[in-house]
Motif scaffolding. Structure first.
Motif, mmCIF file in Angstrom:
data_model
loop_
_atom_site.group_PDB
_atom_site.id
_atom_site.type_symbol
_atom_site.label_atom_id
_atom_site.label_comp_id
_atom_site.label_asym_id
_atom_site.label_seq_id
_atom_site.Cartn_x
_atom_site.Cartn_y
_atom_site.Cartn_z
ATOM 1 N N ALA A 1 11.142 0.608 6.864
ATOM 2 C CA ALA A 1 10.010 1.156 7.617
ATOM 3 C C ALA A 1 9.318 2.202 6.756
ATOM 4 O O ALA A 1 9.968 2.937 6.003
ATOM 5 C CB ALA A 1 10.473 1.778 8.930
ATOM 6 N N ALA A 2 7.998 2.255 6.881
ATOM 7 C CA ALA A 2 7.198 3.223 6.133
ATOM 8 C C ALA A 2 5.853 3.356 6.830
ATOM 9 O O ALA A 2 5.555 2.611 7.772
ATOM 10 C CB ALA A 2 7.017 2.780 4.678
ATOM 11 N N ALA A 3 5.052 4.298 6.378
ATOM 12 C CA ALA A 3 3.700 4.483 6.921
ATOM 13 C C ALA A 3 2.671 3.882 5.973
ATOM 14 O O ALA A 3 2.936 3.686 4.785
ATOM 15 C CB ALA A 3 3.413 5.970 7.120
ATOM 16 N N LEU A 4 1.490 3.592 6.511
ATOM 17 C CA LEU A 4 0.395 3.123 5.681
ATOM 18 C C LEU A 4 0.065 4.147 4.602
ATOM 19 O O LEU A 4 0.125 5.358 4.837
ATOM 20 C CB LEU A 4 -0.861 2.892 6.520
ATOM 21 C CG LEU A 4 -0.955 1.649 7.398
ATOM 22 C CD1 LEU A 4 -2.224 1.720 8.232
ATOM 23 C CD2 LEU A 4 -0.924 0.380 6.563
ATOM 24 N N ASP A 5 -0.299 3.655 3.423
ATOM 25 C CA ASP A 5 -0.761 4.547 2.368
ATOM 26 C C ASP A 5 -2.126 5.112 2.741
ATOM 27 O O ASP A 5 -2.953 4.445 3.373
ATOM 28 C CB ASP A 5 -0.857 3.786 1.053
ATOM 29 C CG ASP A 5 -1.126 4.708 -0.118
ATOM 30 O OD1 ASP A 5 -0.167 5.319 -0.622
ATOM 31 O OD2 ASP A 5 -2.310 4.836 -0.523
ATOM 32 N N TRP B 1 7.012 -5.195 6.980
ATOM 33 C CA TRP B 1 7.792 -3.980 7.131
ATOM 34 C C TRP B 1 7.368 -3.301 8.431
ATOM 35 O O TRP B 1 6.289 -3.560 8.963
ATOM 36 C CB TRP B 1 7.582 -3.038 5.936
ATOM 37 C CG TRP B 1 6.186 -2.925 5.433
ATOM 38 C CD1 TRP B 1 5.578 -3.735 4.518
ATOM 39 C CD2 TRP B 1 5.184 -1.952 5.821
ATOM 40 N NE1 TRP B 1 4.275 -3.336 4.301
ATOM 41 C CE2 TRP B 1 4.005 -2.243 5.087
ATOM 42 C CE3 TRP B 1 5.179 -0.873 6.700
ATOM 43 C CZ2 TRP B 1 2.836 -1.497 5.208
ATOM 44 C CZ3 TRP B 1 4.021 -0.120 6.822
ATOM 45 C CH2 TRP B 1 2.871 -0.439 6.082
ATOM 46 N N ALA B 2 8.242 -2.476 8.967
ATOM 47 C CA ALA B 2 7.949 -1.761 10.208
ATOM 48 C C ALA B 2 7.094 -0.541 9.882
ATOM 49 O O ALA B 2 7.451 0.261 9.021
ATOM 50 C CB ALA B 2 9.255 -1.341 10.891
ATOM 51 N N GLU B 3 5.969 -0.427 10.573
ATOM 52 C CA GLU B 3 5.022 0.644 10.263
ATOM 53 C C GLU B 3 5.303 1.889 11.096
ATOM 54 O O GLU B 3 5.275 1.863 12.319
ATOM 55 C CB GLU B 3 3.590 0.164 10.524
ATOM 56 C CG GLU B 3 2.527 1.188 10.160
ATOM 57 C CD GLU B 3 1.133 0.708 10.506
ATOM 58 O OE1 GLU B 3 0.314 1.544 10.947
ATOM 59 O OE2 GLU B 3 0.866 -0.510 10.347
#
Length: 317
Positions: free
Chosen positions: A131-135, A207-209
């Motif tokens: 999981a990560a956030a949008l750039d 991926w999980a946002e």
């Protein structure tokens, strides 16, 4: 590697060398003192032993040394502006597979605000392994073409920022994500953002946002929007950094600058600074006016970004 002694199955990890040791220690100190309750280990991961002051060791911050320098170096991964140690994070889910179920990687230039970090380890990953956030380059223009994908002929729209990345250890290894990334590199892929590019090319948008509040990348550029966003974790990507505030004007809040100044003044750090200006140097009046105009122009993009997540722990799958 010396095995961590605790029985916790989650770990917060940094990968740094001596140059970024003090900055990572500051971030880790913030986590150790802000996150409550804390049911995860805090590991400063490196190729060589790094000194951890006693008062930080007492908070459970530990250095773990991995004998992987030569192995990673042999891959000839690009290091135009990225030190080799940063790539260690791609090896950690394998190196720590017998010890942890989930790893949360943070860049050294991160600053925790929320006490609820422990809950971030438990977010729903759905069928994904990270999981990560949008750039931030997609915050203002979600449809902006991504050079990494375009160069590979991929029609992928989501591009993650790897400065805050949650890994499911078992899933990461079962899917051989590290092997996929190395094959992409060996095949000669052009990488705009080095290891971040490898993660994006290997996952192909699957991926999980995370909410951008867990990887807030607009702290300096749009301070007004930052206040509205109520970030849970700041990420000071790019330049300037809070520890630059004594030498150049920044928009970072006074308390953040002062915390860095106080902490780094006590560490044997190349980033140590002292400032005669409370909160550091401020932008000129024309620069402040330009910042307000830029914030106004970015506001509609900000609203769309924040509407992607109704809850801080909601993930878009």
């Amino acid at each position: 590697m010396d095995n961590p002694s605790s029985t916790m199955r989650k770990a917060l990890v940094y990968t740094v060398d001596e140059r970024e040791r003090a900055i990572a220690l500051f971030s880790a100190w913030k986590v150790a003192t802000v996150a409550k309750p804390r049911d995860f280990d805090i590991l400063i991961c490196s190729f060589e032993p790094l000194a951890i002051p006693a008062h930080l060791s007492a908070l459970g911050i530990r250095n773990v040394v991995f004998d992987l320098h030569d192995k990673i170096s042999a891959e000839n991964l690009p290091q135009i502006w990225l030190p080799l140690i940063t790539y260690l994070r791609l090896w950690l889910p394998d190196a720590l597979r017998l010890r942890y179920d989930r790893l949360l990687y943070l860049d050294a230039d991160t600053y925790l605000v929320s006490p609820d970090l422990s809950h971030l380890f438990e977010v729903d990953l759905g069928p994904h392994v990270l999981a990560a956030a949008l750039d931030k380059m997609q915050w203002e223009n979600p449809n902006r073409p991504i050079l990494d994908f375009a160069a590979q002929g991929m029609n992928v729209r989501r591009y993650l920022n790897a400065g805050v990345c949650l890994f499911d250890v078992e899933g990461y290894n079962a899917r051989n994500l590290l092997g996929q990334m190395l094959e992409i590199h060996r095949a000669g892929a052009k990488l705009q953002h080095h290891d971040q590019s490898l993660i994006n090319l290997a996952t192909k948008g699957h991926w999980a946002e995370l909410s951008p509040r867990w990887n807030w990348q607009w702290t300096s550029r749009f301070p007004g929007l930052t206040e509205r966003a109520d970030p849970l974790l700041h990420h000071f990507g790019g330049a300037p950094k809070p520890w630059d505030a004594a030498r150049r004007p920044t928009n970072f809040s006074g308390p953040i600058v002062e915390e860095y100044a106080t902490f780094l003044s006590l560490e044997d750090s190349i980033h140590r600074f002292e400032t005669n200006h409370y909160g550091g140097l401020r932008p000129s009046i024309p620069a402040q006016i330009k910042g307000l105009v830029d914030s106004a122009l970015a506001y509609r993009h900000f609203r769309k970004l924040m509407k992607r997540h109704t809850d801080a722990f909601e993930t878009r799958l």
